[in-house]
Design an enzyme around this catalytic site. Structure first.
Site, PDB file in Angstrom:
ATOM      1  N   CYS A  39       0.829  -1.062  -0.055  1.00 28.26           N
ATOM      2  CA  CYS A  39      -0.115  -0.012   0.020  1.00 28.26           C
ATOM      3  C   CYS A  39       1.111   1.153  -0.061  1.00 28.26           C
ATOM      4  O   CYS A  39       1.357   1.676   1.018  1.00 28.26           O
ATOM      5  CB  CYS A  39      -0.827   0.155   1.236  1.00 28.26           C
ATOM      6  SG  CYS A  39      -2.003   1.531   1.640  1.00 28.26           S
ATOM      7  N   CYS A  42      -0.285   3.853   2.490  1.00 29.18           N
ATOM      8  CA  CYS A  42       0.198   3.567   3.969  1.00 29.18           C
ATOM      9  C   CYS A  42       1.731   4.051   4.168  1.00 29.18           C
ATOM     10  O   CYS A  42       2.104   4.392   5.477  1.00 29.18           O
ATOM     11  CB  CYS A  42      -0.012   2.136   4.083  1.00 29.18           C
ATOM     12  SG  CYS A  42      -1.410   1.216   3.829  1.00 29.18           S
TER      13      CYS A  42
END
Length: 301
Positions: A39, A42
């Site tokens: 991700c 993230c």
């Protein structure tokens, strides 16, 4: 979080969540970050969360992270549909969705509001040991037990209540061949630390390493396994000796070969041994994740 009717993996996930999130949230404000290695957003948000959480540590704010790939059950309980997803937890319950906060300023505003609303217990400023633990684990993964033991021992001086540091020290001492010292560490643990799942993993690792063979015995087992490739008892004895001698990769490769050859032999003894090694190493360990994928390929093609 309910624990009735769960399988073993789910129960372990719940136990970790209680230890890492629920228990600290009884008095602290826990920032719970759901993330994954793949991700990109993230990775951009992580430094923001870490910086702000460190700034507010003395006010009772702590950061906990849940890898949605490794803890799918926990992510499902929170109905996480996209990441990053960030919640604030207090006294075991989510009290705010912090996902919209993507900047330091926004996150601080959320936290200030929550601290004014809930009776969070302020804490003393403490050094963040997470980077030190990560460093020690990296050194341990490289096979340098002595250096890893030294780092874990230093972490314990900083954070004497850290179960992860004590467990890491035990595993490092095992790798360094200092099993008596590892046992001494376990025997002297405070009961509160001894009950941590990380310590259970360390105990399993020590139990697996107890029968480390002498060099001549290992050579004999190696020869017997090579001479009798169809003898599963000889193959298992060699695999066990490899693991007890610290040759984890070779032990896993041998056990995977056994599963591929005859997965049902001796009630699945080779697979059971692999699972025991996984548990002793730690299910969140990257090596375990990679080896579990290899096992899945052997079992399910």
């Amino acid at each position: 979080m309910a624990s009735m009717g769960l399988n073993l993996e789910e129960q372990k996930a719940v136990d970790r969540f209680r230890n890492d999130v629920v228990e600290p949230s009884m008095s602290k404000l826990v920032i719970l970050d759901f993330w994954a290695e793949w991700c990109g957003p993230c990775k951009a948000l992580t430094p923001v969360l870490e910086k702000v959480a460190a700034e507010y540590a003395d006010k009772g704010v702590v950061l906990a992270k849940i890898n949605v790939d490794e803890d799918q059950f926990i992510a499902a309980q929170f109905q996480v549909r996209s990441i990053p997803t960030v919640y604030a937890m207090f006294q075991g319950q989510p009290v705010a969705d912090l996902t919209p906060a993507r900047t330091e300023t926004q996150l601080r505003q959320f936290i200030d509001q929550l601290l004014a609303k809930f009776p969070v217990q302020a804490g003393e400023p403490v050094q963040d040991i997470a980077p030190l633990l990560a460093m020690a684990e990296d050194v341990l993964g490289e096979g340098d037990g002595e250096r890893a033991a030294s780092i874990f021992a230093q972490i314990i001086e900083i954070a004497p209540d850290s179960a992860a540091a004590h467990a890491g020290l035990v595993r490092a001492l095992i790798l360094a061949g200092r099993k008596d010292e590892a046992q001494g560490i376990l025997d002297a643990l405070d009961p509160a630390i001894a009950a941590d799942p990380a310590i259970a993993q360390a105990r399993s690792a020590l139990a697996l390493a107890e029968d480390a063979p002498e060099e001549t015995e290992l050579a004999a087992l190696r020869a017997a396994a090579a001479e009798r490739p169809a003898d599963m008892e000889a193959q298992l004895a060699f695999a066990n000796a490899l693991y007890a001698s610290g040759e984890r990769d070779d032990a896993a490769a041998k056990l995977l070969d056994m599963v591929a050859t005859d997965r049902a032999w001796n009630d699945g003894a080779a697979r059971a041994r692999l699972l025991q090694i996984f548990e002793a190493t730690g299910l969140e360990d990257p090596w375990v994740s990679a080896t579990r994928r290899k096992l899945s390929t052997v079992l399910f093609g």
